[in-house]
Design a protein around this motif. Structure first.
Motif, short mmCIF file in Angstrom:
data_model
loop_
_atom_site.label_atom_id
_atom_site.label_comp_id
_atom_site.label_asym_id
_atom_site.label_seq_id
_atom_site.Cartn_x
_atom_site.Cartn_y
_atom_site.Cartn_z
N GLY A 1 6.57 -6.04 1.91
CA GLY A 1 6.01 -7.28 2.08
C GLY A 1 6.99 -8.04 1.52
N LEU A 2 5.95 -9.71 1.99
CA LEU A 2 6.33 -10.89 1.33
C LEU A 2 5.49 -10.95 0.19
N THR B 1 -9.04 0.09 10.56
CA THR B 1 -8.10 -0.52 9.28
C THR B 1 -8.24 -2.09 9.03
N ASP B 2 -8.65 -2.11 8.44
CA ASP B 2 -8.28 -3.70 8.00
C ASP B 2 -7.00 -4.34 7.23
N HIS B 3 -6.50 -5.62 8.03
CA HIS B 3 -5.43 -5.96 7.75
C HIS B 3 -4.94 -6.02 5.92
N GLY B 4 -3.65 -5.83 5.67
CA GLY B 4 -2.98 -5.14 4.39
C GLY B 4 -2.19 -6.79 4.56
N TRP B 5 -1.64 -5.60 2.86
CA TRP B 5 -0.16 -6.69 2.55
C TRP B 5 0.84 -5.68 2.82
N PRO C 1 -3.60 -0.04 -10.14
CA PRO C 1 -2.31 -0.83 -10.59
C PRO C 1 -1.59 -1.82 -9.03
N ASP C 2 -1.72 -1.32 -7.65
CA ASP C 2 -0.53 -1.63 -6.52
C ASP C 2 -1.59 -2.27 -6.11
N ASP C 3 -3.20 -2.45 -6.07
CA ASP C 3 -4.16 -2.91 -5.14
C ASP C 3 -3.87 -4.38 -5.47
N ILE D 1 -0.13 -4.79 -3.02
CA ILE D 1 0.43 -5.42 -3.30
C ILE D 1 1.91 -5.18 -2.77
N PRO D 2 3.14 -5.60 -2.44
CA PRO D 2 4.39 -5.18 -2.06
C PRO D 2 4.85 -4.67 -3.35
#
Length: 447
Positions: free
Chosen positions: A117-118, A363-367, A395-397, A405-406
């Motif tokens: 992701g960005l 589902t909702d918007h994620g990353w 840890p990655d949420d 988080i990418p």
């Protein structure tokens, strides 16, 4: 009405062809320069749910996935998940909608990039919550993240796309050819826009043949066409009119090239009759013209919409992935038919992923999200990047719903493609301005 729509369709195609010149004079150009390479983006508008595209199948991560996803989680079994194994022995499942591309995994022609992701720079959960590092602007916004994912710049003000800048960086490899090196088959796309290169926006199956030329006798039709050509080449001193005439003339030249191939473009591979299938077939037809146009480097943009799955996700998502998988497999088979599977790399992209935690039956918007990479040069059968921890508030949420988080940035993914494409190391920062913030710039998924 139909006449007006036909006129607008033809006009849009013609305007997308600005910059084509003397297409019929390019045969000699194909005899020199580096071997051909193409990058093809399949953009999934709406935010693809990567977590139901690729599912971990080892017991601990699968149990975590299923506990969070609940009824939205895909059960094990070939009816829902197609098993794949990486070299280290990790087990994953591809959504069964991807049945057609599934065999390419075992053939080492298909791979997955995990949780991409960005990013402006690497970000930890603590840094995100404290807002202590730079982040992409307006995260979770469709419009902003679509712009940023196509531009490769994590802010909303970029005027060029990363594929366009990539084409800028290798422009010299195309020699004197003036055929567009960056082509969208899905309407105008920021992704294809560069600072220097000519780009084009074409419509699948477009036909720019002149109307009203079917006259009898043939001599009358020939005379009418000659008169029209004289009008296009006549210099009336008006720059705007001259440019419009040039666009029409160039569009007619390209149309003649494509029509000379016939409806199939000389390609026997059968493509699905879907929108994405038609787009990728058009890409294959243009690639087949590479020896005529003299092109050695090209990038293409195709797309499919409908991935904003807030509800009714189960069947909808499966069907969307079926469309993607069927079209991508046909396209890969076409590159084999053309004898260049090692020279064309196809990949998926989307503005963002979805949340691990469902919202009812959607589902909702994620990353971050998982994506596919396909082609003969792909070191397939592997998972690249770092697979995230599936844990709410883990840890990655980024929060508490699994908008992860990418762990791999778009810059790293794109830089790997760019290196294979021939972008010099010294030019990489002009294509991906933030690439210097990431330690690993080549993820190793291309030979």
């Amino acid at each position: 009405n139909n006449t007006r729509r036909h006129f607008l369709r033809r006009t849009a195609s013609a305007m997308g062809l600005m910059g084509l010149e003397r297409l019929g004079q390019m045969n000699a150009l194909a005899q020199s320069g580096p071997s051909y390479k193409a990058l093809v983006c399949v953009f999934m508008f709406g935010g693809n749910d990567g977590f139901n595209t690729v599912v971990p199948m080892d017991s601990a991560p699968y149990n975590a996935y299923k506990n969070i996803r609940g009824g939205l989680g895909l059960p094990t079994g070939s009816a829902t998940l197609l098993p794949v194994t990486t070299t280290p022995g990790a087990q994953y499942g591809l959504n069964s909608g991807l049945q057609q591309v599934h065999p390419l995994w075992a053939q080492k022609k298909l791979a997955v990039i995990a949780n991409m992701g960005l990013l402006v720079q690497p970000v930890s959960r603590a840094q995100y919550l404290a807002n202590s590092v730079a982040l992409p602007t307006n995260l979770f916004s469709h419009s902003d993240q679509t712009t940023q994912m196509q531009s490769g710049v994590p802010s909303s003000g970029a005027g060029t796309g990363w594929a366009g800048r990539l084409a800028d960086a290798v422009q010299a490899m195309n020699g004197a050819s003036t055929f567009p090196s960056s082509v969208s088959i899905s309407g105008p796309a920021l992704f294809c826009t560069g600072n220097a290169i000519q780009s084009a926006s074409l419509l699948p199956g477009f036909d720019l043949s002149l109307s009203g030329m079917n006259l009898w006798p043939q001599s009358a039709a020939t005379a009418k066409k000659a008169a029209f050509q004289q009008m296009l080449t006549f210099n009336n001193g008006l720059t705007l009119v001259q440019q419009a005439n040039k666009v029409m003339s160039d569009a007619m030249s390209l149309n003649s090239l494509l029509n000379s191939q016939g409806a199939s473009g000389g390609i026997t591979t059968v493509f699905p009759g879907t929108s994405l299938g038609t787009q990728l077939k058009e890409v294959a037809r243009i690639i087949k013209l590479r020896n005529t146009t003299g092109m050695t480097r090209q990038v293409f943009f195709c797309s499919i919409g409908g991935f904003d799955t807030h509800g009714s996700q189960d069947w909808t998502h499966w069907d969307l992935l079926r469309n993607v998988g069927d079209a991508m497999r046909a396209f890969y088979d076409a590159t084999v038919e053309l004898g260049i599977p090692d020279q064309v790399t196809t990949f998926t992209a989307s503005e963002f992923g979805r949340t691990l935690q469902p919202s009812g039956i959607g589902t909702d918007h994620g990353w971050g999200s998982h994506h596919l990479i396909m082609g003969g040069a792909v070191k397939g059968g592997e998972m690249y990047g770092t697979f995230p921890t599936y844990a709410l508030a883990g840890p990655d949420d980024s929060g508490s719903r699994g908008a992860l988080i990418p762990t791999t940035s778009t810059d790293q993914f794109g830089a790997t493609l760019a290196k294979w494409f021939g972008v010099p190391a010294a030019s990489m920062a002009s294509v991906f301005p933030n690439i210097g913030n990431f330690g690993v710039q080549d993820l190793g998924f291309l030979a």
